[in-house]
Enzyme design. Sequence first.
Site, PDB file in Angstrom:
ATOM      1  N   THR A   1      26.108  71.880  57.149  1.00 32.77           N
ATOM      2  CA  THR A   1      26.956  72.336  56.286  1.00 32.77           C
ATOM      3  C   THR A   1      27.501  73.848  56.963  1.00 32.77           C
ATOM      4  OG1 THR A   1      26.300  70.977  54.935  1.00 32.77           O
ATOM      5  CG2 THR A   1      27.441  72.991  54.518  1.00 32.77           C
TER       6      THR A   1
ATOM      7  N   LYS B   1      39.412  70.364  55.731  1.00 31.29           N
ATOM      8  CA  LYS B   1      40.180  71.046  55.432  1.00 31.29           C
ATOM      9  C   LYS B   1      40.701  71.833  55.555  1.00 31.29           C
ATOM     10  CE  LYS B   1      35.395  71.483  53.404  1.00 31.29           C
ATOM     11  NZ  LYS B   1      33.965  72.543  53.590  1.00 31.29           N
TER      12      LYS B   1
ATOM     13  N   ASN C   1      34.170  75.348  57.472  1.00 33.44           N
ATOM     14  CA  ASN C   1      33.077  74.580  58.696  1.00 33.44           C
ATOM     15  C   ASN C   1      34.387  72.699  58.892  1.00 33.44           C
ATOM     16  OD1 ASN C   1      33.116  72.939  56.255  1.00 33.44           O
ATOM     17  ND2 ASN C   1      30.937  73.103  56.116  1.00 33.44           N
TER      18      ASN C   1
ATOM     19  N   ARG D   1      27.494  62.413  58.545  1.00 32.78           N
ATOM     20  CA  ARG D   1      26.875  64.069  58.811  1.00 32.78           C
ATOM     21  C   ARG D   1      26.339  64.418  59.819  1.00 32.78           C
ATOM     22  NH1 ARG D   1      26.695  65.540  54.360  1.00 32.78           N
ATOM     23  NH2 ARG D   1      25.548  66.644  53.618  1.00 32.78           N
TER      24      ARG D   1
ATOM     25  N   ARG E   1      31.386  70.427  63.760  1.00 37.37           N
ATOM     26  CA  ARG E   1      30.997  71.864  62.607  1.00 37.37           C
ATOM     27  C   ARG E   1      30.495  72.939  63.684  1.00 37.37           C
ATOM     28  NH1 ARG E   1      28.012  69.909  57.089  1.00 37.37           N
ATOM     29  NH2 ARG E   1      30.621  69.387  56.255  1.00 37.37           N
TER      30      ARG E   1
ATOM     31  N   HIS F   1      34.568  67.925  54.924  1.00 38.80           N
ATOM     32  CA  HIS F   1      33.473  67.729  54.258  1.00 38.80           C
ATOM     33  C   HIS F   1      33.196  66.376  54.032  1.00 38.80           C
ATOM     34  CE1 HIS F   1      31.810  66.204  50.267  1.00 38.80           C
ATOM     35  NE2 HIS F   1      32.556  65.773  49.798  1.00 38.80           N
TER      36      HIS F   1
ATOM     37  N   PHE G   1      29.968  81.133  43.110  1.00 38.70           N
ATOM     38  CA  PHE G   1      30.342  81.089  44.444  1.00 38.70           C
ATOM     39  C   PHE G   1      31.931  79.940  43.752  1.00 38.70           C
ATOM     40  CE2 PHE G   1      27.211  78.861  44.947  1.00 38.70           C
ATOM     41  CZ  PHE G   1      27.800  77.140  45.112  1.00 38.70           C
TER      42      PHE G   1
ATOM     43  N   GLU H   1      33.204  59.628  45.206  1.00 34.44           N
ATOM     44  CA  GLU H   1      34.708  60.334  45.896  1.00 34.44           C
ATOM     45  C   GLU H   1      35.771  59.513  46.150  1.00 34.44           C
ATOM     46  OE1 GLU H   1      32.430  62.382  48.361  1.00 34.44           O
ATOM     47  OE2 GLU H   1      31.379  64.291  47.481  1.00 34.44           O
TER      48      GLU H   1
ATOM     49  N   TYR I   1      33.873  68.844  42.686  1.00 30.23           N
ATOM     50  CA  TYR I   1      33.127  69.817  43.132  1.00 30.23           C
ATOM     51  C   TYR I   1      31.889  69.939  41.376  1.00 30.23           C
ATOM     52  CZ  TYR I   1      33.771  71.006  47.490  1.00 30.23           C
ATOM     53  OH  TYR I   1      34.417  70.646  48.550  1.00 30.23           O
TER      54      TYR I   1
END
Length: 137
Positions: A91, A9, A112, A85, A102, A115, A57, A126, A49
């Site tokens: 997250t 990110k 964070n 993960r 993270r 993704h 948000f 994705e 998304y």
Amino acid sequence: MERTLIIFKPDCIKRKLEGKVLDIFLSKGFNLKACKMMKLDMDILSRHYDHLKDMPFFPGIVDFMTSDNVMVLVFEAENAISKARELLGPTDSKKADKGTIRGDFGTDMRMNVCHASDSVESAEREIANFFLPEEIF
């Protein structure tokens, strides 16, 4: 073998953490199958998304994810999705243990660092959103 999509990110790129984070994935047995630097736009973010675009948000996510370049990567490994993960941690970076990406580098729920796909179905969708089949090696 499984594939997963990982996005480094804007906070990762701004803080010049991409080399460290990439090294963590590679040192944990992930094989890099595709990688590109991108500037995301509303079109690709709306697809990525899709499940969040009606949430209040969502504009904040768009503002953040378009604030700088990102790196989009496809990794392959045995149990790549759950393994990635676990490596990232929760997250919310504030809840992530030290020793996770993270926990070590993230600051909050949005900033964070990465993704990661959350299921085989999400990973397939994705990956197709960001890469043409011939871009994956």
